[in-house]
Scaffold this active site. Structure first.
Site, short mmCIF file in Angstrom:
data_model
loop_
_atom_site.label_atom_id
_atom_site.label_comp_id
_atom_site.label_asym_id
_atom_site.label_seq_id
_atom_site.Cartn_x
_atom_site.Cartn_y
_atom_site.Cartn_z
N TYR A 163 -2.98 -10.94 14.86
CA TYR A 163 -2.90 -9.74 14.03
C TYR A 163 -4.15 -8.87 14.23
CZ TYR A 163 -3.48 -7.09 9.65
OH TYR A 163 -3.72 -6.10 8.71
N LEU A 220 0.82 -1.21 0.00
CA LEU A 220 0.00 0.00 0.00
C LEU A 220 0.85 1.26 0.00
CD1 LEU A 220 -3.01 -0.54 2.41
CD2 LEU A 220 -3.01 0.64 0.23
N GLY A 269 2.68 1.26 8.49
CA GLY A 269 3.78 0.39 8.92
C GLY A 269 3.32 -0.66 9.92
N GLY A 270 3.91 -1.84 9.81
CA GLY A 270 3.62 -2.89 10.78
C GLY A 270 3.47 -4.24 10.12
N SER A 300 1.40 -7.11 8.69
CA SER A 300 0.12 -6.96 7.99
C SER A 300 -0.62 -8.28 7.78
CB SER A 300 0.34 -6.28 6.64
OG SER A 300 1.15 -7.10 5.81
N SER A 312 -7.87 -2.95 10.20
CA SER A 312 -8.14 -4.07 9.28
C SER A 312 -9.52 -4.68 9.55
CB SER A 312 -7.07 -5.13 9.49
OG SER A 312 -7.41 -6.32 8.79
P1 NAI Z 1 2.80 -4.65 3.80
O1 NAI Z 1 3.18 -5.78 4.68
O2 NAI Z 1 3.04 -4.76 2.33
O3 NAI Z 1 3.51 -3.30 4.32
C1 NAI Z 1 3.77 -3.06 5.68
C2 NAI Z 1 5.13 -2.40 5.77
O4 NAI Z 1 5.43 -2.20 7.17
C3 NAI Z 1 6.26 -3.26 5.18
O5 NAI Z 1 6.95 -2.55 4.16
C4 NAI Z 1 7.15 -3.57 6.37
O6 NAI Z 1 8.55 -3.57 6.05
C5 NAI Z 1 6.81 -2.45 7.34
N1 NAI Z 1 7.12 -2.83 8.71
C6 NAI Z 1 6.86 -4.03 9.31
N2 NAI Z 1 7.37 -4.03 10.55
C7 NAI Z 1 7.95 -2.82 10.74
C8 NAI Z 1 8.63 -2.22 11.83
N3 NAI Z 1 8.85 -2.88 12.98
N4 NAI Z 1 9.10 -0.96 11.68
C9 NAI Z 1 8.88 -0.29 10.51
N5 NAI Z 1 8.24 -0.79 9.45
C10 NAI Z 1 7.77 -2.05 9.57
O7 NAI Z 1 1.25 -4.35 4.08
P2 NAI Z 1 0.24 -3.50 3.20
O8 NAI Z 1 -0.64 -4.43 2.46
O9 NAI Z 1 0.95 -2.45 2.48
O10 NAI Z 1 -0.67 -2.85 4.35
C11 NAI Z 1 -0.35 -1.60 4.92
C12 NAI Z 1 -1.10 -1.44 6.22
O11 NAI Z 1 -2.50 -1.56 5.99
C13 NAI Z 1 -0.74 -2.49 7.27
O12 NAI Z 1 -0.75 -1.87 8.54
C14 NAI Z 1 -1.86 -3.49 7.17
O13 NAI Z 1 -2.08 -4.15 8.40
C15 NAI Z 1 -3.02 -2.60 6.80
N6 NAI Z 1 -4.03 -3.33 6.03
C16 NAI Z 1 -3.79 -3.64 4.71
C17 NAI Z 1 -4.75 -4.31 3.99
C18 NAI Z 1 -4.58 -4.58 2.53
O14 NAI Z 1 -5.51 -5.12 1.95
N7 NAI Z 1 -3.45 -4.24 1.90
C19 NAI Z 1 -6.00 -4.77 4.62
C20 NAI Z 1 -6.13 -4.40 6.01
C21 NAI Z 1 -5.17 -3.70 6.67
C1 15L Z 2 -5.39 -7.58 5.91
O1 15L Z 2 -5.52 -7.06 7.01
C2 15L Z 2 -4.06 -7.82 5.32
O2 15L Z 2 -3.15 -6.79 5.66
C3 15L Z 2 -4.08 -8.01 3.81
O3 15L Z 2 -2.83 -8.58 3.42
C4 15L Z 2 -5.24 -8.89 3.40
O4 15L Z 2 -5.06 -10.19 3.90
C5 15L Z 2 -6.54 -8.31 3.91
O5 15L Z 2 -6.50 -8.07 5.30
C6 15L Z 2 -7.75 -9.19 3.63
O6 15L Z 2 -8.46 -9.54 4.55
O7 15L Z 2 -7.97 -9.51 2.45
#
Ligand code: NAI
Ligand code: 15L
Length: 267
Positions: free
Chosen positions: A134, A13, A70-71, A73, A109
């Site tokens: 999570y 994202l 960040g975090g 995911s 989430s």
């Molecule tokens: P992602 O896993 O691709 O990106 C998360 C980023 O956080 C990674 O680049 C990782 O290196 C960084 N990270 C992890 N631990 C860290 C730490 N200790 N310190 C600093 N950075 C750290 O996940 P994505 O898909 O980009 O999601 C972004 C956010 O949105 C997350 O918080 C995720 O939980 C939330 N989210 C995303 C969804 C989706 O469909 N993409 C759905 C629901 C929630």
């Molecule tokens: C999340 O919270 C995750 O970050 C993402 O990778 C997907 O699994 C999404 O939910 C989902 O429920 O599709």
């Protein structure tokens, strides 16, 4: 605004929003533990582990808005979740409190309600039913947002993201899909409204079958424009919808609800 911080900027994202949110600020500060690549002229890079309190304090200084991606995911062992999603969120809110309380978009989430069956329709007022560690960590993040709002007036938009990927990749995601463009428009409204408070917004596009009611967030003036319908034929062609007992069809959180409690921090 002058400076917008995006954490998790190297993630799926974060990489997309780095482009889409660029017009919102003179400077976009990008942070992650992973490689952030080269900075564009309007960007500054500040690598940082969210679990490092002093580093997060420096990271937030001078920022007028924060988009917190960040975090961890996905479902993982408690160790990494504790560092990034629990300690990290505490560090972020304490840093915001010390540095003028910039408005925060908190990437929560759908997994905070993952144990609701897909037959139920939810509002943000329904009790949480997280589907794993999570999901529990995101419940913590939401609780932190509410507590810092009630105690200090810190404004946060809690966005319960469904599935924000270029395209849905399952029958379940036809309901949970959230386009990056709809999300960017929502973030624009979060930073534009004169008073935000601490609303919970379901991060979902205008899909045909959605499980979540965003009526309480109407004051933001945000309406999603995309729909997963354009992907339905492809998803159907890839395979039939799993039966009603399959976690993908049964629970709102899908397979997360069936995942074990992981014990290996490195898995
Ligand atoms: P992602 O896993 O691709 O990106 C998360 C980023 O956080 C990674 O680049 C990782 O290196 C960084 N990270 C992890 N631990 C860290 C730490 N200790 N310190 C600093 N950075 C750290 O996940 P994505 O898909 O980009 O999601 C972004 C956010 O949105 C997350 O918080 C995720 O939980 C939330 N989210 C995303 C969804 C989706 O469909 N993409 C759905 C629901 C929630
Ligand atoms: C999340 O919270 C995750 O970050 C993402 O990778 C997907 O699994 C999404 O939910 C989902 O429920 O599709």
């Amino acid at each position: 605004m002058k400076r917008l911080l995006i954490t998790g900027a190297a993630g799926g994202l974060g990489r997309v929003m780095r482009q889409l949110l660029a017009p919102m600020a003179e400077v976009v500060r990008l942070s992650d533990v992973a490689d952030l690549g080269e900075a564009a002229p309007n960007e500054e890079l500040m690598p940082c582990d969210l679990g490092d309190e002093a580093a997060v304090m420096r990271l937030v200084a001078g920022c007028d808005g924060i988009v917190h991606f960040g975090g961890i995911s996905t479902e993982k062992a408690f160790g990494p979740i504790l560092n990034a999603n629990i300690q990290g969120v505490y560090n972020l809110y304490e840093a915001a409190r010390a540095h003028g309380q910039p408005r925060i978009v908190f990437a929560s989430s759908n997994h905070v309600v993952g144990f609701y069956p897909q037959t139920e329709r939810l509002t943000a007022a329904d009790p949480m039913r997280p589907d794993g560690l999570y999901g529990v960590s995101k419940c913590f993040g939401e609780a932190m947002a509410h507590m810092y709002f009630d105690k200090f007036g810190q404004e946060t938009a809690i966005v319960r993201i469904g599935s924000c990927f270029p395209e849905p990749n399952s029958h379940r995601m036809l309901s949970t899909w959230f386009s990056a463009e709809d999300f960017a428009a929502l973030i624009g409204r979060v930073f534009a409204v004169p008073t935000l408070g601490c609303p919970t917004v379901w991060g979902v596009s205008d899909n045909k079958e959605v499980w979540w009611d965003n009526t309480a967030a109407a004051f933001l003036g945000w309406t999603p424009r995309d729909s997963s319908e354009k992907f339905r034929a492809r998803i159907a062609a890839e395979g039939p919808k799993p039966g009603p007992a399959d976690p993908q069809t049964r629970w709102q959180g899908g397979a997360f609800a069936a995942a074990p409690i992981a014990k290996d921090d490195n898995a």
